[in-house]
Design an enzyme around this catalytic site. Structure first.
Site, PDB file in Angstrom:
ATOM      1  N   GLY B  10      73.150  12.759  37.461  1.00 20.55           N
ATOM      2  CA  GLY B  10      72.632  13.664  38.484  1.00 20.55           C
ATOM      3  C   GLY B  10      73.187  13.335  39.850  1.00 20.55           C
ATOM      4  O   GLY B  10      74.095  12.506  39.987  1.00 20.55           O
ATOM      5  N   CYS B  11      72.651  13.995  40.849  1.00 22.11           N
ATOM      6  CA  CYS B  11      73.196  13.864  42.189  1.00 22.11           C
ATOM      7  C   CYS B  11      72.519  12.741  42.955  1.00 22.11           C
ATOM      8  O   CYS B  11      71.537  12.167  42.517  1.00 22.11           O
ATOM      9  CB  CYS B  11      72.999  15.167  42.949  1.00 22.11           C
ATOM     10  SG  CYS B  11      73.652  16.590  42.093  1.00 22.11           S
ATOM     11  N   ALA B  12      73.095  12.462  44.128  1.00 26.32           N
ATOM     12  CA  ALA B  12      72.509  11.471  45.031  1.00 26.32           C
ATOM     13  C   ALA B  12      72.131  12.176  46.322  1.00 26.32           C
ATOM     14  O   ALA B  12      72.867  13.027  46.808  1.00 26.32           O
ATOM     15  CB  ALA B  12      73.515  10.378  45.326  1.00 26.32           C
ATOM     16  N   ARG B  39      76.405   8.244  41.221  1.00 24.00           N
ATOM     17  CA  ARG B  39      75.561   9.408  40.966  1.00 24.00           C
ATOM     18  C   ARG B  39      76.300  10.726  41.194  1.00 24.00           C
ATOM     19  O   ARG B  39      75.752  11.789  40.951  1.00 24.00           O
ATOM     20  CB  ARG B  39      74.306   9.376  41.843  1.00 24.00           C
ATOM     21  CG  ARG B  39      73.377   8.219  41.551  1.00 24.00           C
ATOM     22  CD  ARG B  39      72.110   8.315  42.369  1.00 24.00           C
ATOM     23  NE  ARG B  39      71.236   9.375  41.899  1.00 24.00           N
ATOM     24  CZ  ARG B  39      70.318   9.231  40.948  1.00 24.00           C
ATOM     25  NH1 ARG B  39      70.153   8.055  40.371  1.00 24.00           N
ATOM     26  NH2 ARG B  39      69.576  10.250  40.570  1.00 24.00           N
TER      27      ARG B  39
END
Lengths: 144, 366, 506
Positions: B10-12, B39
């Site tokens: 997933g993202c950060a 991430r």
């Protein structure tokens, strides 16, 4: 003691109770054999009474003060000590029909075609649910 | 060597807010987001900065991305219809080791000429018109005294490309992207901006289809096919137009379960019941953690069953939000307080309201 | 009398080895198909009268009976199907309109079966309904566009009063089936099940028997063109009032309950003379236009003191989206749309099978139109007409419905075998009949239990599917067509449905 309760408003007059009672009290306990092979044919101990849209299935009420027990001269008609069911000891029954004469509900029958004994509901011998109740498609009989 | 078959994590997201209004350069936020390199996957990174254009603080600062620079005159024609362009320039970019090509970025400082009570609506309308109508141009931010810098690449490279160390802001928000639902293109990176809102988001909104249709009811056109856009517009709709205050956004976006609402006492129960009944189309379902920047503040929140990470921390007069603790510790090794956000929780701070000890701060000019 | 050219539709096979001549079949057939003998152990069957309801098959204790559609009937002909020939023979004999019951049984495309649902993989965790709450709670009624909030310090003061709502624990309501078209026991089963399952049943246009007033909180009462049984208490006792303009099975025409079915209790409930035909006119004779509808909506709202939602039910016809928009603007809190496959107790077959459009297309268009006009929140959308499973329910919700009505599915739950002979009043299952011998066959205690089980099972399945999509509240799926994809449909159909083709991403 549990009783078979009759809900006449839901009795659909199909007589599956009679059929299954007969099978239960047949020799083989198998429906097709009981009807087609057993001779004499077993006898249902429940009877559907019907008039117009009214119908209900009647069988021995196992009365608390059962006149059939009182009037039985051989002691064949007796009350079971364990579960208070009114039972007929077929060995002792001589076919005098005093029980039939005294039954207020008219639910004791003569098995005249076969033996001279009084035939009545035995609650299927103490099972969890008598077959008439178990096979009623509309829950017009309940055991409670 | 990095294993090429990593599982997506997933993202950060990360954010810094100086509660006393102190301005800092973008260097810190780049360091913070860089820690969470794993991430993201190099397909998107970006920053929002608040307080960076004090000389034009009264004007709308439009950051516009031109895939096709020839569309600039069409965009400018739309802007000029209701605004005066007081100043415009190309946003300076510097080639980095990892980014050699980038589209043209321009910024415009606009003075709205119409009635002041409808200027925000007019700006929203202009943004919608450009972003859905002009192929090759895209307005990435449209707020006052703030701007969004974003693109395709790792966030630390994007930060260097835009030379964010040269800007001074009191609030910085960053995002490293691991795209799953839309292709990586410069406009699709985070943050998403509308007016002075900027949103960074880690997660996926399963309710996207209905959120998008719900927003259509109110004239918002979602054209990016991405869920972060709907969050941005929903924040704008609910806070700016419907007078719902930020701490209560959680009651809409990540509503408590009916069972919990049943147990509330009046008048809270009525309030939550009404919010959920009326704003069912704005419920954000699925995993998300978001940081939203706005003039003078920043808030973070997570979804109703907490499927994405988010931490909040305070050190002296600085407020931090981040996907991971390491990203906060990188720039503030010792903290006064660190908490993980609970499901559906909103943690919001504004400049000047209080510091980590709960005391009001005195601030001079934001 | 000239000999009929019709031959039996069904073939009854009696396995002689198995038949014990117990005569259960004889006693159960209201059409007198089977005949026993007092002297011999045989039962014979007369197939001409058989309607294929399967009651005898179901109750036969030895499984000796099979009732099948006769396939070796007319000479095969691609143009002249059996139904055409049968229809002509019947009409040539009787000179009348062909009647039928239940919903359209023609092979028009069932769009539910061309729509597929989404599920989460990797990027979005699916939710396990056994471990996490998944909410199906649904509120039907007008929603304000925005909440008018006034802040006193940090405390919100809400100035908006929520419009009256119907709260459902599961987004499935039992649709309008009047006492008259169905039996007392069938109605009681529905009412008791609705109460136990936290949903509603609809009285239909036949008034409300006094015995059912205690169920008012779970009953939507209908006001139809015949105005049968409509009076102050009827409106006030209910949870909501539905004005019935049209019905999917017979758009454009009214209803007809033959006098033979108007028993003492029904005459009392409908407020009409004993044994008189109950005829609902085709239109409401006080509604000849949309502005007339608005007057009736508000007349009813006045009568119920604006305390309960008012619904308007229309059939799905070609211009349904524009009509629905008018209905919303006429003040309906709930718009009910009934598609071509919607059921009925009696309708001319030619109307049932040829008038109207499938509910899926109507729903998609109405929802989109109301959203484009920015009035979707003014009314909730209830749809009806051929919902057969929880999958149909969830697809309807994803297309944009707030909740669905089920009629046929509920009756099937009670035992209906879709013989389509409701209009004869001889329902062997005790559902669509007033004959006291037959109505006894439906024990409402069993009926209630079966319906509650059905809703419970569907609710579980809906939760499983929602959880799979990573959604834990039904409102996040409502109108969320991104979770639907079409297979085997044309571009036009996809576009009418507002759904992308399977394989297309976001």
């Amino acid at each position: 003691m549990k009783h078979i309760k009759i809900h006449e408003e839901y009795c659909i007059g199909c007589r599956l109770c009679e059929i299954n009672c007969l099978v239960k009290h047949s020799h083989t306990g198998k429906i097709i054999k009981a009807f087609k092979e057993e001779s004499p044919r077993a006898f249902p101990r429940i009877r559907v009474e019907e008039e117009g849209c009214l119908s209900f299935a009647l069988q021995c009420r196992h009365c608390e003060d059962a006149p059939c027990v009182e009037n039985c001269m051989t002691g064949a008609m007796r009350r079971d000590k364990e579960n208070a069911t009114v039972l007929c000891d077929e060995e002792k029954c001589v076919g005098c029909w005093m029980c039939i004469m005294s039954c207020p509900c008219g639910v004791i029958k003569r098995e005249k075609k076969t033996r001279r004994i009084a035939s009545k509901c035995d609650l299927c011998g103490g099972v969890d649910e008598p077959v008439c109740v178990a096979h009623c498609p509309n829950e017009a009989l309940t055991y409670e | 060597m990095r294993d090429p078959f990593r599982i997506p994590s997933g993202c950060a997201v990360s954010g810094i807010l100086n509660l006393d209004g102190t301005h800092v350069s973008g260097e810190k936020i780049i360091r913070s987001i860089e820690v969470m390199h794993e991430r993201s996957n190099g397909l998107g990174g970006g920053f929002a900065a608040y307080g960076i254009y004090p000389e034009y603080a009264e004007l709308y600062a439009f950051h516009v991305l031109y895939d096709d620079p020839l569309t600039a005159k069409d965009v400018e024609a739309i802007l000029k219809r209701s605004c005066t362009i007081e100043h415009s320039e190309e946003i300076p970019c510097k080639e980095t080791e990892n980014i050699q090509n980038w589209p043209v970025f321009k910024r415009y400082f606009l003075r709205y000429r119409g009635r002041s009570d409808c200027e925000d609506d007019e700006v929203v309308r202009m943004v919608m018109e450009v972003n859905s109508g002009i192929h090759g141009a895209y307005i990435v931010s449209s707020g006052k005294n703030m701007g969004v810098f974003k693109g395709v690449g790792y966030p630390e490279d994007i930060g260097k490309l835009f030379q964010l160390e040269e800007y001074q802001g009191y609030c910085w928000i960053a995002h490293g992207r691991f795209p799953t639902n839309s292709a990586g293109w410069w406009g699709g990176a985070h943050p998403f901006g509308l007016l002075s809102w900027s949103v960074v988001h880690n997660g996926e909104i399963s309710s996207y289809g209905i959120n998008r249709r719900y927003l259509q009811n109110f004239g918002y056109v979602c054209n990016l096919q991405t869920d972060t856009e709907v969050i941005t517009y929903l924040v704008d709709l609910l806070v700016r137009k419907h007078n719902i205050r930020i701490p209560y956004l959680g009651a809409v976006f990540a509503s408590p379960f009916w069972e919990q609402i049943e147990k509330m006492e009046e008048p809270k129960k009525e309030f939550f019941t009404s919010l959920r009944t009326i704003y069912g189309g704005a419920l954000l379902n699925g995993p998300f953690s978001i940081i939203v920047g706005f003039p003078g503040g920043m808030f973070g929140m997570v979804d109703r069953i907490k499927l994405r990470p988010m931490l909040a921390a305070w050190k002296d007069s600085t407020f931090f939000l981040s996907s991971e603790e390491c990203a906060i510790r990188e720039i503030a090794p010792s903290l006064d307080r660190l908490v993980a956000l609970r499901a559906g929780e909103v943690i919001s701070e504004r400049v000047g309201e209080r510091n980590s000890h709960g005391q009001k701060l005195t601030v001079s000019g934001v | 009398m000239a000999r009929s050219l019709l031959f039996p539709e069904f073939k009854i096979e009696r396995d002689k080895e198995r038949c014990i001549a117990c005569q259960v079949c004889v006693r159960q057939c209201a059409n007198d198909v089977h005949e026993g003998s007092d002297t011999e152990d045989t039962v014979v069957s007369q197939e001409e009268k058989c309607v294929g309801c399967q009651r005898c098959v179901n109750l036969c204790p030895t499984n000796a009976l099979t009732v099948q559609t006769r396939k070796d009937g007319f000479r095969p002909n691609g143009n002249w199907e059996d139904r055409h020939l049968r229809g002509i023979y019947k009409q040539a004999e009787t000179g009348g309109i062909l009647l039928t019951g239940m919903g359209c049984d023609r092979l028009y495309p069932v769009y539910w079966d061309h729509l597929l649902l989404n599920a989460s993989q990797v990027t979005n965790p699916s939710i396990d309904p056994l471990r996490e709450p998944i909410e199906l709670t649904t509120y039907l009624g007008k929603k304000e566009e925005k909440l008018d909030i006034h802040w006193e310090g940090d405390s919100p003061v809400v100035r908006t009063r929520l419009a009256p709502q119907l709260g459902l624990e599961v987004p499935v309501i039992f649709s309008a089936m009047s006492y008259g078209s169905i039996s007392y026991n069938a109605f009681r089963s529905l009412a008791e099940a609705a109460r136990e399952a936290g949903t509603f049943c609809n009285s239909g246009e036949g008034g409300l028997h006094p015995d059912f007033y205690p169920f008012g909180e779970n009953i939507i009462v209908q006001v139809a063109s015949g105005r049968f049984g409509v009076h102050r208490d009827y409106l006030r006792v209910a949870a909501a009032v539905e004005i019935k303009i049209g019905q999917g099975a017979k758009p454009g025409i009214g209803g007809h309950l033959p006098g033979e079915k108007v028993s003492k209790e029904i005459s009392r409930t409908r407020k009409i003379p004993l044994e008189s035909d109950a005829i609902s006119p085709a239109p409401h004779h006080d509604i000849y236009s949309i502005e007339d509808l608005e007057r009736l909506v508000f007349a009813i709202k006045e009568a119920i003191n604006y305390e309960k939602p008012v619904a308007v039910k229309i059939a799905a016809v070609h211009n349904v989206a524009a009509i629905a928009s008018g209905v919303v603007r006429a003040g309906a809190d709930i718009v009910t749309i009934d598609g071509i496959r919607g059921g009925t107790g009696a309708a001319p077959q030619v109307i049932r099978d040829n008038v109207g459009i499938p509910i899926e297309l109507a729903l998609a268009q109405v929802d989109e139109r109301l959203r484009l006009e920015g009035i979707r929140h003014h009314s909730s959308l209830l749809i009806a007409g051929g919902i057969r499973s929880s999958a149909d329910v969830i697809k309807a919700i994803a297309l944009g419905a707030d909740a669905v009505y089920v009629g046929t599915a509920a009756l099937v739950g009670l035992g209906c075998h879709l013989c389509q002979k409701c209009y004869t009043g001889k329902c062997n299952w005790g559902i669509a009949t007033q004959d006291p011998v037959l109505t006894k066959r439906l024990n409402p205690n069993i009926g209630r239990r079966r319906l509650v089980n059905l809703l419970r099972a569907w609710a579980f399945e809906i939760k499983e599917m929602l959880g799979g999509m990573g959604v834990n509240a039904i409102e996040s799926l409502r109108g969320n067509r991104e979770h639907l994809r079409a297979v085997g449909l044309s571009r036009e159909e996809c576009s009418v449905l507002g759904v992308k083709a399977a394989g297309e991403g976001w």
